[in-house]
Scaffold this motif. Sequence first.
Motif, mmCIF file in Angstrom:
data_model
loop_
_atom_site.group_PDB
_atom_site.id
_atom_site.type_symbol
_atom_site.label_atom_id
_atom_site.label_comp_id
_atom_site.label_asym_id
_atom_site.label_seq_id
_atom_site.Cartn_x
_atom_site.Cartn_y
_atom_site.Cartn_z
ATOM 1 N N LEU A 5 0.831 -1.213 0.000
ATOM 2 C CA LEU A 5 0.000 0.000 0.000
ATOM 3 C C LEU A 5 0.865 1.261 0.000
ATOM 4 O O LEU A 5 0.481 2.286 -0.557
ATOM 5 C CB LEU A 5 -0.926 0.008 1.216
ATOM 6 N N ILE A 6 2.041 1.156 0.621
ATOM 7 C CA ILE A 6 2.921 2.328 0.726
ATOM 8 C C ILE A 6 3.662 2.583 -0.585
ATOM 9 O O ILE A 6 3.767 3.721 -1.045
ATOM 10 C CB ILE A 6 3.938 2.125 1.875
ATOM 11 N N ILE A 7 4.155 1.503 -1.205
ATOM 12 C CA ILE A 7 5.047 1.684 -2.358
ATOM 13 C C ILE A 7 4.315 1.755 -3.695
ATOM 14 O O ILE A 7 4.884 2.212 -4.684
ATOM 15 C CB ILE A 7 6.105 0.562 -2.438
ATOM 16 N N LYS A 8 3.063 1.307 -3.754
ATOM 17 C CA LYS A 8 2.343 1.303 -5.031
ATOM 18 C C LYS A 8 1.346 2.456 -5.090
ATOM 19 O O LYS A 8 0.815 2.904 -4.081
ATOM 20 C CB LYS A 8 1.585 -0.020 -5.231
ATOM 21 N N SER A 9 1.099 2.925 -6.312
ATOM 22 C CA SER A 9 0.137 3.997 -6.520
ATOM 23 C C SER A 9 -1.168 3.419 -7.048
ATOM 24 O O SER A 9 -1.205 2.291 -7.529
ATOM 25 C CB SER A 9 0.690 5.019 -7.518
ATOM 26 N N TYR B 124 -4.200 2.430 -9.335
ATOM 27 C CA TYR B 124 -4.330 2.102 -10.757
ATOM 28 C C TYR B 124 -5.570 2.802 -11.313
ATOM 29 O O TYR B 124 -6.551 2.199 -11.682
ATOM 30 C CB TYR B 124 -4.441 0.585 -10.914
ATOM 31 N N GLY B 125 -5.510 4.126 -11.320
ATOM 32 C CA GLY B 125 -6.658 4.885 -11.792
ATOM 33 C C GLY B 125 -7.569 5.273 -10.641
ATOM 34 O O GLY B 125 -7.607 4.620 -9.611
ATOM 35 N N LYS B 126 -8.335 6.344 -10.819
ATOM 36 C CA LYS B 126 -9.207 6.842 -9.774
ATOM 37 C C LYS B 126 -10.296 5.822 -9.426
ATOM 38 O O LYS B 126 -10.960 5.273 -10.282
ATOM 39 C CB LYS B 126 -9.863 8.151 -10.232
ATOM 40 N N GLY B 127 -10.463 5.583 -8.140
ATOM 41 C CA GLY B 127 -11.500 4.673 -7.673
ATOM 42 C C GLY B 127 -11.150 3.210 -7.824
ATOM 43 O O GLY B 127 -11.988 2.350 -7.579
ATOM 44 N N ARG B 128 -9.922 2.903 -8.237
ATOM 45 C CA ARG B 128 -9.535 1.513 -8.437
ATOM 46 C C ARG B 128 -8.518 1.085 -7.378
ATOM 47 O O ARG B 128 -7.985 1.899 -6.638
ATOM 48 C CB ARG B 128 -8.944 1.319 -9.835
ATOM 49 N N LEU B 129 -8.259 -0.220 -7.375
ATOM 50 C CA LEU B 129 -7.301 -0.758 -6.416
ATOM 51 C C LEU B 129 -5.876 -0.376 -6.783
ATOM 52 O O LEU B 129 -5.554 -0.205 -7.964
ATOM 53 C CB LEU B 129 -7.386 -2.284 -6.386
ATOM 54 N N LYS B 130 -5.039 -0.262 -5.764
ATOM 55 C CA LYS B 130 -3.617 -0.168 -6.030
ATOM 56 C C LYS B 130 -3.147 -1.508 -6.591
ATOM 57 O O LYS B 130 -3.621 -2.557 -6.176
ATOM 58 C CB LYS B 130 -2.847 0.155 -4.754
ATOM 59 N N THR B 131 -2.251 -1.440 -7.534
ATOM 60 C CA THR B 131 -1.713 -2.676 -8.090
ATOM 61 C C THR B 131 -0.785 -3.326 -7.063
ATOM 62 O O THR B 131 -0.416 -2.715 -6.059
ATOM 63 C CB THR B 131 -0.929 -2.401 -9.381
ATOM 64 N N ILE B 132 -0.437 -4.574 -7.325
ATOM 65 C CA ILE B 132 0.503 -5.263 -6.445
ATOM 66 C C ILE B 132 1.539 -5.979 -7.311
ATOM 67 O O ILE B 132 1.188 -6.616 -8.317
ATOM 68 C CB ILE B 132 -0.207 -6.269 -5.514
ATOM 69 N N SER B 133 2.775 -5.851 -6.942
ATOM 70 C CA SER B 133 3.854 -6.444 -7.724
ATOM 71 C C SER B 133 3.797 -7.966 -7.643
ATOM 72 O O SER B 133 3.761 -8.531 -6.548
ATOM 73 C CB SER B 133 5.211 -5.947 -7.209
ATOM 74 N N PRO B 134 3.808 -8.672 -8.789
ATOM 75 C CA PRO B 134 3.873 -10.136 -8.764
ATOM 76 C C PRO B 134 5.113 -10.635 -8.049
ATOM 77 O O PRO B 134 5.092 -11.704 -7.419
ATOM 78 C CB PRO B 134 3.903 -10.506 -10.250
ATOM 79 N N THR B 135 6.193 -9.850 -8.113
ATOM 80 C CA THR B 135 7.427 -10.240 -7.429
ATOM 81 C C THR B 135 7.213 -10.309 -5.921
ATOM 82 O O THR B 135 7.664 -11.246 -5.250
ATOM 83 C CB THR B 135 8.559 -9.239 -7.740
ATOM 84 N N ILE B 136 6.512 -9.303 -5.377
ATOM 85 C CA ILE B 136 6.204 -9.295 -3.948
ATOM 86 C C ILE B 136 5.373 -10.515 -3.584
ATOM 87 O O ILE B 136 5.635 -11.190 -2.573
ATOM 88 C CB ILE B 136 5.453 -8.005 -3.566
ATOM 89 N N ALA B 137 4.375 -10.825 -4.404
ATOM 90 C CA ALA B 137 3.498 -11.965 -4.128
ATOM 91 C C ALA B 137 4.266 -13.286 -4.167
ATOM 92 O O ALA B 137 4.069 -14.154 -3.309
ATOM 93 C CB ALA B 137 2.351 -11.993 -5.138
#
Length: 350
Positions: free
Chosen positions: A20-24, A26-39
């Motif tokens: 949540l801190i490092i990602k922005s 993904y467009g207004k009203g949408r979820l922040k993306t998540i890096s597949p690498t992190i997952a």
Amino acid sequence: MDFRRLLVLVLPIIVYSINLIIKSNYGKGRLKTISPTIAIIHAIVFSLIMAYSDPEFGDKKLYSDFYNNIIYIYMHEDYKDSGWMAYVFFIKSFVNSNNPIYFFCITAFIYTFSYCYYGYRTSSTKFWGYFIILASGMMGFYSYGVNTIRNGFALGMIMIAMANKKWYTQIPFFLLAFTFHKSCLLVILAYYFAKYYSNIKVASIIWIICFFAAAAGTSILPYMDALGGLDSRIESYAFSENEDYNRGFRLDFIVYSLIPAIICLYWIIKYQIEDKKYRSLLTMYILINAFWLLVITMPYTNRIAYLSWFLIPTLITYPFFNYLITYNKQKMFNMATLLFLFVHILFAIK
């Protein structure tokens, strides 16, 4: 509390918060993306923690003994769960070692990455990582990876089957799951029933009837023999006299089971969700949980409850991954996810 157990409790929240801190957004009203690498890193670390968990914890010693003696068992004994026996025999032959750590590592990775596969196949590449983080923070996930390993592995096959869209790619994995652990028959039957009859209202009425029946002391335990036992070990759970387990009418587990159902029903009504698959998943969850109520008084009842609980991450993420909920999406998703992660910690440390 064992350090490894503490780590798996807080790791999902830490990873989720970092993202949540490092990602922005993904467009207004949408979820922040998540890096597949992190997952993927999260899944690898979680798998290793489970593989190297306390060798004396729960049934892990029994699995070690089964692995060490699998060649004799395979050659001389009639073992009910033939798929599991064949799997352990293959691993033992492949690694050619008496050290069970290889078996635990391979099994933990297959178990964890079956959830990754499900998340990837049922959402976009920008969001699937949320699924494994949430799943790993659910009640029962860790226990099924280090204690009730055979059942957890079988549910992993269920996840792979459910992720596949074509029936002919689902059947082999459903059959594998059944040969690994026969309790999965309940999940498979509920899946197909809900697929063709996704009536949430009827399922909810059945759940309410089972709830009051359980509250009144009604149980199907006396009829376990007639049922034939969904699994060879259910009968031993049912009639166990283990005093270390808090048996009886587990109101805490019932509350935990109700939370996702209530949240999902609210979303369905609030946002008028008519998606057939989502309604089928919720119907499936309610029906399996209703069956659990009828055996709630037996020891280790959480092992039966998890046959429905493993669906919670899907119920929470599906509306967001499939754009069924668009209003205030990030805030609502955060609230639902963090609620379940923190509730799990509260249950674990109480």
